[in-house]
Design an enzyme around this catalytic site. Structure first.
Site, PDB file in Angstrom:
ATOM      1  N   ASP A 137      33.475  48.059  39.222  1.00 23.29           N
ATOM      2  CA  ASP A 137      34.036  46.818  38.698  1.00 23.29           C
ATOM      3  C   ASP A 137      34.071  45.850  39.881  1.00 23.29           C
ATOM      4  O   ASP A 137      34.938  45.950  40.741  1.00 23.29           O
ATOM      5  CB  ASP A 137      35.437  47.044  38.134  1.00 23.29           C
ATOM      6  CG  ASP A 137      36.044  45.777  37.559  1.00 23.29           C
ATOM      7  OD1 ASP A 137      35.305  44.956  36.988  1.00 23.29           O
ATOM      8  OD2 ASP A 137      37.277  45.594  37.696  1.00 23.29           O
ATOM      9  N   GLU A 186      29.783  46.469  35.890  1.00 25.24           N
ATOM     10  CA  GLU A 186      30.162  45.473  34.896  1.00 25.24           C
ATOM     11  C   GLU A 186      29.522  44.137  35.245  1.00 25.24           C
ATOM     12  O   GLU A 186      29.515  43.728  36.408  1.00 25.24           O
ATOM     13  CB  GLU A 186      31.682  45.331  34.825  1.00 25.24           C
ATOM     14  CG  GLU A 186      32.137  44.487  33.656  1.00 25.24           C
ATOM     15  CD  GLU A 186      33.617  44.630  33.386  1.00 25.24           C
ATOM     16  OE1 GLU A 186      33.958  45.201  32.342  1.00 25.24           O
ATOM     17  OE2 GLU A 186      34.413  44.170  34.217  1.00 25.24           O
ATOM     18  N   ASP A 238      41.362  47.535  38.275  1.00 26.77           N
ATOM     19  CA  ASP A 238      39.937  47.510  38.626  1.00 26.77           C
ATOM     20  C   ASP A 238      39.362  48.927  38.715  1.00 26.77           C
ATOM     21  O   ASP A 238      38.190  49.143  38.408  1.00 26.77           O
ATOM     22  CB  ASP A 238      39.728  46.800  39.969  1.00 26.77           C
ATOM     23  CG  ASP A 238      40.444  45.476  40.027  1.00 26.77           C
ATOM     24  OD1 ASP A 238      39.789  44.437  39.867  1.00 26.77           O
ATOM     25  OD2 ASP A 238      41.679  45.480  40.220  1.00 26.77           O
TER      26      ASP A 238
END
Length: 169
Positions: free
Chosen positions: A7, A67, A140
């Site tokens: 992330d 992501e 995260d």
């Protein structure tokens, strides 16, 4: 298969390393690469690069799921996150690891089965899939583990379709 989920961010890069074998998940390691806000952006990007490079080198990573950038109204923030994504991808590429990108909607679908799931639902499923006692923090990190799980599911679907002569789009 050993999957690194990422992330990306400039202040916090969440990472999660999972093993996906025989349709079962196992958490290997997870955490965050952090950079101080007072530091020059080029130095922060260097820290992100070195942190991810070290993680990739220390584990027998097969593939990486990351992501995609969610564009918000703050353009400056979006640019710095995009820069962090770039150095993160570069660290993976320098180590010969393929990077697959997923939108937040795809991650939610891949983990919860519903693209509009809220953060708590995603975290609950991450905890369940990986048999964790509590939700990984900061958020995260849980998001990175969700990306890794999403990649495992997407990869399995793609291989199944290839075996029957179909195509994953």
């Amino acid at each position: 298969m050993i999957i690194l989920g990422i992330d990306p961010g400039i202040a916090i890069v969440g990472y999660g390393i999972i093993e996906y074998k025989n349709s079962k998940f196992k958490a290997i390691d997870y955490g965050a690469v952090t950079t101080p806000a007072h530091m020059n952006i080029s130095r922060r990007l260097e820290l992100v690069y070195k942190g991810i490079d070290t993680i990739v080198k220390n584990y027998n990573i097969d593939e990486v799921g990351m992501e995609e950038l969610f564009f918000n109204k703050n353009v400056k923030t979006a640019i710095t996150v995009a820069q962090a994504r770039g150095v993160t991808m570069l660290a993976c590429a320098h180590n010969g690891k393929p990077v697959y990108e997923y939108t937040p909607l795809q991650v939610k679908q891949g983990v919860v089965g519903y693209g509009r799931a809220d953060k708590a639902q995603v975290q609950q499923m991450v905890t369940s899939f990986l048999s964790l006692k509590k939700v990984p923090k900061p958020d995260d990190v849980a998001d990175a583990l969700a990306v890794a799980i999403c990649h495992a599911h997407s990869n399995k679907l793609e291989k199944t379709l290839k075996n029957i002569g179909g195509k994953y789009v």
